[in-house]
Design an enzyme around this catalytic site. Structure first.
Site, short mmCIF file in Angstrom:
data_model
loop_
_atom_site.label_atom_id
_atom_site.label_comp_id
_atom_site.label_asym_id
_atom_site.label_seq_id
_atom_site.Cartn_x
_atom_site.Cartn_y
_atom_site.Cartn_z
NE ARG A 1 -1.62 -1.48 3.89
CZ ARG A 1 -1.97 -1.94 4.89
NH1 ARG A 1 -3.29 -2.15 5.31
NH2 ARG A 1 -1.04 -2.13 5.96
CG ASP B 1 3.30 6.07 2.41
OD1 ASP B 1 2.15 5.24 2.92
OD2 ASP B 1 4.16 5.99 3.11
CE1 TYR C 1 7.79 1.60 -2.62
CE2 TYR C 1 8.63 -0.34 -1.39
CZ TYR C 1 7.42 0.10 -1.75
OH TYR C 1 6.06 0.11 -1.14
NE ARG D 1 8.04 8.70 1.93
CZ ARG D 1 7.38 9.84 2.41
NH1 ARG D 1 7.64 10.95 2.56
NH2 ARG D 1 6.38 9.25 3.27
#
Length: 301
Positions: free
Chosen positions: A58, A60, A140, A228
């Site tokens: 999921r 952001d 990622y 992040r």
């Protein structure tokens, strides 16, 4: 699930996250799940079915994806009706692939030429496949154009422009100190009863042909804002505000800190989800669900 009447379908997805308030459906907000489920419901509504999406990770608000995976369960008869060949379908019956037809019909609803979410492919999967719980890793990428890189305005929605020169080699060394099984509480936004134990399998930094810094991170799962934050910690190393051992020291301390900034969502893209062999899908899903029950909220993309 009744495998006699129901079909499980894997959907491979891509989207630009700029115009979305994240993946999960939210009242009065545009989300990836909402847009896709509305398109699926439009396609299947006439057959009295509105399949629900189950997603691998999921993302952001503002995060992009080129390798997102989801699954839906659909009634076999409804699927046959909505994918029935029509005049103009290439190949003609029985050569037309119904899953290719499904992708084409969904693309027509979503907007085939200018939409920011795309269904790339669809295929049948075994009952044991679960897009979320069967996954064994997520990967990622994060892009930063510092002062040493070419700033391409065509890439601005997926690249962070950074106002200083960063030391890519030092950032890569620091990233390597964070690998393995550990408690990533220092890099995760707290969620009640959620575990922050993760296995970071890979984390590297490199410059591409245009000098843009690209991070590649892979883990069994990531907790909220973890990618992040890990990027922000290495950027602090690249600036010289932390030494190469700084991120691992912060990790051992186990608490959120102001020693680095969490980088913006704009530079982050979910690129790939890994799954085990077909015969291991159900066992993997069962194992992950059991861990999820022990640590509420523990599986996050």
């Amino acid at each position: 699930m009744d495998t006699g009447t129901t079909l499980r379908i894997r959907l491979d997805l891509a989207y630009q996250g700029t115009g979305f308030a994240g993946w999960s459906r939210q009242p009065a907000l545009r989300t990836v799940q909402g847009v896709l489920e509305d398109a699926i419901a439009t396609l299947f509504r006439r057959e009295g079915a509105a399949p629900r999406l189950v997603v691998a990770g999921r993302t952001d608000a503002g995060v992009h994806a080129t390798g997102q995976v989801a699954h839906i369960d659909v009634d076999r008869e409804a699927f046959a009706i909505v994918t029935r060949p029509r005049r103009g379908d290439a190949g003609g019956p029985p050569a037309v692939d119904p899953y290719a037809v499904l992708v084409r019909r969904l693309s027509g609803i979503l907007g085939a030429s200018d939409d920011d979410v795309v269904v790339r492919s669809a295929c049948p999967v075994p009952d044991g496949f679960d897009a979320r719980f069967s996954a064994v890793w997520r990967r990622y990428a994060y892009r930063i154009a510092d002062l040493g890189a070419e700033r391409d305005p065509l890439q601005r929605h997926r690249t962070v422009w950074y106002p200083r020169v960063l030391d890519a080699d030092a950032m890569d060394v620091a990233a390597q100190t964070l690998l393995g099984l550990g408690d990533f509480a220092a890099f995760c936004k707290p969620r009640e009863e959620a575990t922050t134990i993760r296995t970071l399998q890979s984390y590297r930094w490199r410059r591409d042909a245009d000098g843009v810094l690209v991070a590649s991170l892979q883990a069994d799962a990531f907790c909220h804002s973890m990618v992040r934050a890990l990027v922000g910690a290495c950027v602090a190393v690249g600036e010289g505000r932390l030494d190469v051992s700084g991120p691992s020291a912060l990790m051992r301390a186990g608490e959120r800190t102001s020693a680095f900034k969490v980088l913006p969502a704009r530079g982050l893209t979910l690129t790939e989800i890994g799954y085990p062999a077909e015969e291991d899908l159900a066992a993997r899903a069962e194992q992950t669900r059991a861990r999820r029950e022990l640590h509420v909220g523990g599986i996050v993309g």
